[in-house]
Design a protein around this motif. Structure first.
Motif, PDB file in Angstrom:
ATOM      1  N   ARG A   1     -31.662  25.036  -1.148  1.00 50.39           N
ATOM      2  CA  ARG A   1     -32.858  26.458  -0.982  1.00 50.39           C
ATOM      3  C   ARG A   1     -33.456  25.965  -0.025  1.00 50.39           C
ATOM      4  N   ARG A   2     -34.451  24.498   0.649  1.00 48.33           N
ATOM      5  CA  ARG A   2     -34.358  24.730   1.824  1.00 48.33           C
ATOM      6  C   ARG A   2     -33.684  25.046   2.917  1.00 48.33           C
ATOM      7  N   GLU A   3     -32.530  24.458   2.442  1.00 52.55           N
ATOM      8  CA  GLU A   3     -30.946  25.181   3.625  1.00 52.55           C
ATOM      9  C   GLU A   3     -31.420  26.907   3.517  1.00 52.55           C
TER      10      GLU A   3
ATOM     11  N   GLU B   1     -31.174  30.624  -8.451  1.00 53.26           N
ATOM     12  CA  GLU B   1     -31.632  32.056  -7.533  1.00 53.26           C
ATOM     13  C   GLU B   1     -30.685  31.671  -6.127  1.00 53.26           C
ATOM     14  N   THR B   2     -30.305  30.435  -5.808  1.00 56.04           N
ATOM     15  CA  THR B   2     -29.899  29.404  -4.870  1.00 56.04           C
ATOM     16  C   THR B   2     -28.317  29.686  -4.536  1.00 56.04           C
ATOM     17  N   ILE B   3     -28.103  30.149  -5.998  1.00 53.44           N
ATOM     18  CA  ILE B   3     -26.787  30.582  -6.157  1.00 53.44           C
ATOM     19  C   ILE B   3     -25.975  31.876  -5.431  1.00 53.44           C
ATOM     20  N   ALA B   4     -27.215  32.439  -6.216  1.00 53.92           N
ATOM     21  CA  ALA B   4     -27.420  34.070  -5.487  1.00 53.92           C
ATOM     22  C   ALA B   4     -26.937  34.854  -4.074  1.00 53.92           C
ATOM     23  N   LEU B   5     -28.870  33.513  -3.566  1.00 54.03           N
ATOM     24  CA  LEU B   5     -28.510  33.958  -2.415  1.00 54.03           C
ATOM     25  C   LEU B   5     -28.181  32.716  -1.353  1.00 54.03           C
ATOM     26  N   MET B   6     -27.224  32.116  -1.431  1.00 56.95           N
ATOM     27  CA  MET B   6     -26.133  31.366  -0.914  1.00 56.95           C
ATOM     28  C   MET B   6     -25.019  32.094  -0.685  1.00 56.95           C
ATOM     29  N   VAL B   7     -24.231  32.420  -2.361  1.00 45.80           N
ATOM     30  CA  VAL B   7     -23.403  33.578  -1.421  1.00 45.80           C
ATOM     31  C   VAL B   7     -23.934  34.869  -0.824  1.00 45.80           C
TER      32      VAL B   7
END
Ligand code: GLU
Length: 168
Positions: A108-110, A125-131
């Motif tokens: 999340r920080r990244e 949500e980290t998965i969604a926002l990384m994709v």
């Protein structure tokens, strides 16, 4: 943990996904949601509480499309609210996730450092926002998903849909 399901087909996806969620009800859950592709766009409906709440939302705001994913959530990170209910995503991608992403705080920080804006308190949500980040960098959906999966630590099952990519 609870359940995820998805459909890629020729028929209206929402009733099929909803029935899939009904079959997963016995596992317990605190909220539920469905996302489909409508004319290539990601659309979502989510509700806290019982599936009947999601059902009523869908009656008032039907969700068309033949490609869809659904989720019944048992919250591990973030309160059992409609906002924290899955699917999570952006206009480019929606994901459902069962399990826990143990390194989500680092990720999340990244992601925040490169400008991604979180809407929820969830690890998922980290998965969604990384994709989504990889998609904005020009990666195709499959590569964006694989790059993201390589970064995840924990136990998880994930399903994703991508804007403009019906049938896959
Ligand atoms: N850890 C995720 C969340 O809290 C998924 C929980 C689940 O498996 O339903 O949203």
């Amino acid at each position: 943990m609870c359940g995820i399901c998805g459909v890629v087909g020729l028929r209206h996806a929402t009733p099929i996904v909803f029935e899939g969620l009904r079959r997963l009800e016995y596992r317990g859950y605190d909220s539920a949601g469905i996302a489909t592709l409508v004319d290539g766009r990601v659309e979502r409906r989510r509700a806290a509480g019982k599936l009947d709440n999601l059902g009523r939302l869908l009656e008032d705001n039907p969700l068309a499309g033949t490609t869809g994913i659904g989720h019944t959530r048992w919250a591990t990170h973030g309160a059992p609210t409609a906002c924290n209910a899955h699917p999570h995503g952006t206009e480019r991608v929606a994901i459902v996730h069962n399990g826990i992403i143990e390194n989500f705080e680092t990720l999340r920080r990244e992601l925040e450092a490169v400008g991604q804006v979180f809407q929820t308190e969830t690890d998922s949500e980290t998965i969604a926002l990384m994709v989504d980040f990889y998609l904005t960098q020009g990666y195709a959906p499959r590569e964006a998903a694989l790059n993201t999966l390589k970064r995840l630590e924990g136990a998880y099952a994930v399903a994703m849909i991508f804007a403009g990519h019906e049938g896959s």
